[in-house]
Structures are given as C-alpha cells and as structure tokens.
Motif scaffolding. Structure first.
Motif, PDB file in Angstrom:
ATOM      1  N   MET A   1       0.855  -1.193   0.000  1.00  0.00           N
ATOM      2  CA  MET A   1       0.000   0.000   0.000  1.00  0.00           C
ATOM      3  C   MET A   1       0.887   1.237   0.000  1.00  0.00           C
ATOM      4  O   MET A   1       2.061   1.165   0.343  1.00  0.00           O
ATOM      5  CB  MET A   1      -0.921   0.000   1.239  1.00  0.00           C
ATOM      6  N   PHE A   2       0.275   2.348  -0.389  1.00  0.00           N
ATOM      7  CA  PHE A   2       0.979   3.634  -0.487  1.00  0.00           C
ATOM      8  C   PHE A   2       0.194   4.655   0.327  1.00  0.00           C
ATOM      9  O   PHE A   2      -1.044   4.690   0.253  1.00  0.00           O
ATOM     10  CB  PHE A   2       1.046   4.048  -1.952  1.00  0.00           C
TER      11      PHE A   2
ATOM     12  N   GLU B   1     -15.683   8.721  -6.818  1.00  0.00           N
ATOM     13  CA  GLU B   1     -15.011   7.430  -6.974  1.00  0.00           C
ATOM     14  C   GLU B   1     -13.542   7.663  -7.326  1.00  0.00           C
ATOM     15  O   GLU B   1     -13.234   8.396  -8.256  1.00  0.00           O
ATOM     16  CB  GLU B   1     -15.713   6.655  -8.119  1.00  0.00           C
ATOM     17  N   MET B   2     -12.635   7.106  -6.527  1.00  0.00           N
ATOM     18  CA  MET B   2     -11.197   7.202  -6.826  1.00  0.00           C
ATOM     19  C   MET B   2     -10.616   5.791  -6.765  1.00  0.00           C
ATOM     20  O   MET B   2     -10.347   5.270  -5.670  1.00  0.00           O
ATOM     21  CB  MET B   2     -10.477   8.128  -5.834  1.00  0.00           C
ATOM     22  N   PRO B   3     -10.482   5.134  -7.923  1.00  0.00           N
ATOM     23  CA  PRO B   3     -10.007   3.739  -7.949  1.00  0.00           C
ATOM     24  C   PRO B   3      -8.723   3.546  -7.143  1.00  0.00           C
ATOM     25  O   PRO B   3      -7.777   4.320  -7.257  1.00  0.00           O
ATOM     26  CB  PRO B   3      -9.773   3.478  -9.442  1.00  0.00           C
ATOM     27  N   GLY B   4      -8.715   2.547  -6.268  1.00  0.00           N
ATOM     28  CA  GLY B   4      -7.527   2.226  -5.471  1.00  0.00           C
ATOM     29  C   GLY B   4      -7.421   3.007  -4.180  1.00  0.00           C
ATOM     30  O   GLY B   4      -6.492   2.803  -3.382  1.00  0.00           O
ATOM     31  N   CYS B   5      -8.375   3.879  -3.929  1.00  0.00           N
ATOM     32  CA  CYS B   5      -8.339   4.681  -2.700  1.00  0.00           C
ATOM     33  C   CYS B   5      -8.964   3.897  -1.550  1.00  0.00           C
ATOM     34  O   CYS B   5     -10.160   3.603  -1.583  1.00  0.00           O
ATOM     35  CB  CYS B   5      -9.074   6.003  -2.871  1.00  0.00           C
TER      36      CYS B   5
ATOM     37  N   GLU C   1      -4.001   9.721   3.612  1.00  0.00           N
ATOM     38  CA  GLU C   1      -4.490   8.895   2.512  1.00  0.00           C
ATOM     39  C   GLU C   1      -3.845   7.506   2.534  1.00  0.00           C
ATOM     40  O   GLU C   1      -2.682   7.364   2.911  1.00  0.00           O
ATOM     41  CB  GLU C   1      -4.140   9.553   1.162  1.00  0.00           C
ATOM     42  N   VAL C   2      -4.621   6.514   2.101  1.00  0.00           N
ATOM     43  CA  VAL C   2      -4.077   5.162   1.866  1.00  0.00           C
ATOM     44  C   VAL C   2      -4.584   4.702   0.499  1.00  0.00           C
ATOM     45  O   VAL C   2      -5.796   4.771   0.232  1.00  0.00           O
ATOM     46  CB  VAL C   2      -4.532   4.156   2.953  1.00  0.00           C
ATOM     47  N   TRP C   3      -3.645   4.265  -0.328  1.00  0.00           N
ATOM     48  CA  TRP C   3      -3.981   3.813  -1.681  1.00  0.00           C
ATOM     49  C   TRP C   3      -3.448   2.398  -1.884  1.00  0.00           C
ATOM     50  O   TRP C   3      -2.457   2.002  -1.262  1.00  0.00           O
ATOM     51  CB  TRP C   3      -3.333   4.747  -2.719  1.00  0.00           C
ATOM     52  N   ASP C   4      -4.085   1.670  -2.788  1.00  0.00           N
ATOM     53  CA  ASP C   4      -3.565   0.346  -3.102  1.00  0.00           C
ATOM     54  C   ASP C   4      -2.141   0.453  -3.639  1.00  0.00           C
ATOM     55  O   ASP C   4      -1.287  -0.388  -3.357  1.00  0.00           O
ATOM     56  CB  ASP C   4      -4.453  -0.354  -4.143  1.00  0.00           C
TER      57      ASP C   4
END
Lengths: 95, 95
Positions: A1-2, A28-32, A51-54
């Motif tokens: 994760m990022f 909608e924010m893909p991977g969020c 924030e945490v993203w895939d």
C-alpha cells in the motif's frame, strides 16, 4: 500500500470554506482505501489529509480524474501553503 | 468525529518488529472508523499512526481494552520516543 500524510494551510479565516470544497466532490477514486480530510483541533488554519492507496500509481492516476481536477482548481485560491508532506507505507490497522 | 495523527520512533533497527506488534492484535475497537499503521518511507525509524474515531470518548475507552493494553505493553520497549501528536476533527473523505 501507499500512503500520504499532508498538512496544508488555509488562507486566513477561510478554512471552513476550503474544508467544504475538499470534501464536497470526493467521488469514486479507484484504489483509494482511505482519504481523511480533517481540521487541526489546535491550529485554526491547518488542514490534514491522510491517505491510503492500493498503490502509488493509483494515487497518481487519481490526480487526473475530472472531479479531482475540479476540486483542486476550486481549492487552490484558498490554500496559503503546505506545511508537511510525508510518504508512508501502510502495513495494517483498520483501513 | 475525533482524529489523531502521531509519529513515533522505533528503537534503532527494530521498526519492523514494532510494526508487527502494533498491527498484530488490532481486534475490535468500538467507535474506531480508521486506524492506519504506516512506516515512514524516508525515515527508517519513524512510524505514523493516523486514527479516526466516532468520538474522543471512544478513543479513550479503547485504551482500556485488554488487547490494546497487551499491545502497548509489548510495544513499549521498542519505542524510542514520540515525534509529533496532532489532534484533529475529521470532516469527510473516504473513511
């Protein structure tokens, strides 16, 4: 994760306006996996975004989304500056 | 909502061990909407924990939970210090 942890400063007295803009069009924010917009409880002009993203690529791609671009354009005049910007590698928790 | 953003320093060279302890027993924490444990991507000893709770009271109550107490006890010897501690008022986003 990022992950990202950032603090921005609203133009004096305009934090509520900026908070409203930032949280109005999340969409909608893909991977969020997590995107928290928060007021600093002690510093009247400070806003924290955590924030945490895939993946880092998902985060980068989000910056090109039309609704994100629109939010950035509306928010920019009310941003006085950026205090801190930390890049993280989330490993667990309640996400 | 009630939020916290904190940075702790792991004892030198023991961050991975500390990260594992912190994320092993998250379990059920009433009122916890987000609890992200993350390694700083640039500072090898820094760990960031960002939290969102329904209320400050929920956060305080969590500190008395047996599994949280156990985690704190295991983690304490590996914590070299605390760098920053910010209290926030989350207003929106992806939570």
């Amino acid at each position: 994760m990022f992950g990202l942890i950032g603090c921005m400063r609203a133009a004096e007295g305009r934090r509520d306006e900026l908070l409203a803009i930032l949280s109005a069009q999340i969409g909608e924010m893909p991977g969020c996996k997590s995107y928290v917009i928060a007021a600093d409880a002690r510093d009247a002009d400070a806003i924290w975004i955590t924030e945490v993203w895939d993946s880092e690529a998902d985060h980068k791609a989000s910056l090109a989304l039309p609704h994100v671009q629109a939010t950035i354009a509306m928010a920019r005049p009310l941003i006085a500056g950026f205090d801190s910007h930390v890049i993280t590698r989330p490993v667990g928790g309640v996400i």
